[in-house]
Enzyme design. Sequence first.
Site, PDB file in Angstrom:
ATOM      1  N   ARG A 127       0.885  -1.158  -0.007  1.00  0.00           N
ATOM      2  CA  ARG A 127       0.147  -0.093   0.094  1.00  0.00           C
ATOM      3  C   ARG A 127       0.760   1.267  -0.104  1.00  0.00           C
ATOM      4  O   ARG A 127       0.455   2.271   0.462  1.00  0.00           O
ATOM      5  CB  ARG A 127      -0.918   0.187   1.235  1.00  0.00           C
ATOM      6  CG  ARG A 127      -1.983  -1.115   1.207  1.00  0.00           C
ATOM      7  CD  ARG A 127      -3.252  -0.667   0.307  1.00  0.00           C
ATOM      8  NE  ARG A 127      -4.114  -1.502   0.110  1.00  0.00           N
ATOM      9  CZ  ARG A 127      -5.405  -1.890   0.723  1.00  0.00           C
ATOM     10  NH1 ARG A 127      -5.625  -0.900   1.775  1.00  0.00           N
ATOM     11  NH2 ARG A 127      -6.084  -2.864   0.349  1.00  0.00           N
TER      12      ARG A 127
ATOM     13  N   ARG B 130      -3.420   6.350   0.093  1.00  0.00           N
ATOM     14  CA  ARG B 130      -3.789   7.447   0.811  1.00  0.00           C
ATOM     15  C   ARG B 130      -2.720   8.084   1.716  1.00  0.00           C
ATOM     16  O   ARG B 130      -3.066   9.386   2.142  1.00  0.00           O
ATOM     17  CB  ARG B 130      -5.023   6.997   1.448  1.00  0.00           C
ATOM     18  CG  ARG B 130      -6.362   6.991   0.705  1.00  0.00           C
ATOM     19  CD  ARG B 130      -7.269   6.549   1.430  1.00  0.00           C
ATOM     20  NE  ARG B 130      -7.253   4.882   1.628  1.00  0.00           N
ATOM     21  CZ  ARG B 130      -8.121   4.368   2.220  1.00  0.00           C
ATOM     22  NH1 ARG B 130      -9.323   4.643   2.763  1.00  0.00           N
ATOM     23  NH2 ARG B 130      -7.749   2.986   2.637  1.00  0.00           N
TER      24      ARG B 130
ATOM     25  N   ARG C 233      -6.630  11.489  -7.226  1.00  0.00           N
ATOM     26  CA  ARG C 233      -7.756  10.527  -7.354  1.00  0.00           C
ATOM     27  C   ARG C 233      -9.254  11.269  -7.115  1.00  0.00           C
ATOM     28  O   ARG C 233     -10.307  10.530  -7.154  1.00  0.00           O
ATOM     29  CB  ARG C 233      -7.684   9.576  -5.857  1.00  0.00           C
ATOM     30  CG  ARG C 233      -6.899   8.378  -6.352  1.00  0.00           C
ATOM     31  CD  ARG C 233      -7.638   7.316  -7.036  1.00  0.00           C
ATOM     32  NE  ARG C 233      -9.193   7.145  -6.795  1.00  0.00           N
ATOM     33  CZ  ARG C 233      -9.749   6.667  -5.715  1.00  0.00           C
ATOM     34  NH1 ARG C 233      -9.024   5.916  -4.802  1.00  0.00           N
ATOM     35  NH2 ARG C 233     -11.106   6.550  -5.559  1.00  0.00           N
TER      36      ARG C 233
ATOM     37  N   ASP D 286      -6.467  -3.427  -7.830  1.00  0.00           N
ATOM     38  CA  ASP D 286      -7.146  -3.956  -6.674  1.00  0.00           C
ATOM     39  C   ASP D 286      -7.288  -5.697  -6.782  1.00  0.00           C
ATOM     40  O   ASP D 286      -7.268  -6.032  -8.049  1.00  0.00           O
ATOM     41  CB  ASP D 286      -8.198  -3.274  -6.113  1.00  0.00           C
ATOM     42  CG  ASP D 286      -8.504  -3.617  -4.537  1.00  0.00           C
ATOM     43  OD1 ASP D 286      -8.030  -3.032  -3.759  1.00  0.00           O
ATOM     44  OD2 ASP D 286      -9.445  -4.657  -4.519  1.00  0.00           O
TER      45      ASP D 286
ATOM     46  N   TYR E  25     -14.767 -11.859   0.503  1.00  0.00           N
ATOM     47  CA  TYR E  25     -15.510 -10.820   0.304  1.00  0.00           C
ATOM     48  C   TYR E  25     -16.843 -11.121  -0.600  1.00  0.00           C
ATOM     49  O   TYR E  25     -17.666 -10.784  -0.308  1.00  0.00           O
ATOM     50  CB  TYR E  25     -14.926  -9.691  -0.497  1.00  0.00           C
ATOM     51  CG  TYR E  25     -13.639  -8.963   0.088  1.00  0.00           C
ATOM     52  CD1 TYR E  25     -14.102  -8.006   1.036  1.00  0.00           C
ATOM     53  CD2 TYR E  25     -12.270  -9.227   0.073  1.00  0.00           C
ATOM     54  CE1 TYR E  25     -13.130  -7.192   1.730  1.00  0.00           C
ATOM     55  CE2 TYR E  25     -11.335  -8.518   0.629  1.00  0.00           C
ATOM     56  CZ  TYR E  25     -11.834  -7.542   1.776  1.00  0.00           C
ATOM     57  OH  TYR E  25     -10.748  -6.976   2.438  1.00  0.00           O
TER      58      TYR E  25
END
Length: 349
Positions: free
Chosen positions: A26, A30, A39, A75, A152
Amino acid sequence: MALSDAPLLRALAGSRPDRTPVWFMRQAGRSLPEYRELRVGTRMLDACLTPDLAAEITLQPVRRHGVDAGIFFSDIVVPLRLAGVEVEIEPGRGPVFASPVRTAQDVARITAIDPASLDTSAIAEAVRIVVDELGETPLIGFAGAPFTLAAYLVEGGPSKEHLRARAMMHTDPASWNRLAGWLAQVSRTFLLAQRAAGASAVQLFDSWAGSLSPADYRAFVAPHSTAAVTGIDAPVIHFGVGTGPFLADMRLDGAASAVGVDWRQPLDEAAAVLGPDVTVQGNIDPALLTAPWPVIEASVREVLARGTAARAHIVNLGHGVPPETDPGVLTRIVELVHAEDGSRRGGAE
Ligand code: CP3
């Protein structure tokens, strides 16, 4: 220096380059103001499928921190979107599916999609742009492991203990194996596309495997993860969180060149379990990144010292960079790791 001499690739091949390679899971994301700026106004999965944007985001942390690898900005659910599955990533939450896959009928419906039919052209284009820009710095491609994707997909969104996916293994093992086998092929298609476009290594993320018992991991998960990386002609890093109880199985019978270790397990202990034929990756605790620098420095030095017990070591965090991380701290960690002599061997100090 040639790409093939890059410290990351030498460490994956089992040698100890003078400079210990370091990158962060990562690292593209962010924690970087330049990421947040790019973004604005674009949904996560749309950003992943816009080649110029995905390429630029991949390159940002390499320029800023001087890490030893790029990790492709994408992703784990991108190949599912390419397969036509309705999925979005909700900010602050994670992947959410319009229709959870819970029954034998649901499994039959989704597995009827041919995993080889995915249009990976946007992925390939982004990877080519990145590889061209990176030059002698390797790009790591990645995919989600079947269990983490199923965690998920069966639930329909994020969950704590992934109860529904784990329950399917025992309630309807035939459907579980069919679903996991299909997910393995979907992830494999994603990996092959990244490799063909120039990625030098790949990482399989089984982030939620730690919710499984060792017996279930062996019986219901490891064979599918192995299938996901079979025939990928590039070194494989296999990562999970909380996998200490079955760490040796994470080698996937030799299919993995490196195994990622989370912050719970000291690297010398992990290396003793993993043996001499595998490289370790990790394992700075992400929770330490907000500590005063001397605390971080001591911890990075300890990780480096313990990592000398393995045949080779790739420095990383034990899991992803938290969004609130000061990126200056990551740059400083890279400088610290690079200033140390990577060729030293031995146990913990
Ligand atoms: O820098 C990198 O590591 C490369 C890009 C990358 C992302 N996701 C970008 C991303 C990688 C390798 C992943 C893999 C991924 N995605 C995993 C396995 C790794 C892990 O962290 O355990 C998992 C479990 C996912 C699923 C997922 N996608 C989650 C849980 C989230 C976070 C949701 C949130 O908002 O907290 C995402 C979204 C996501 N993937 C972001 C990024 C940069 C955040 C998107 C944003 O900017 O809002």
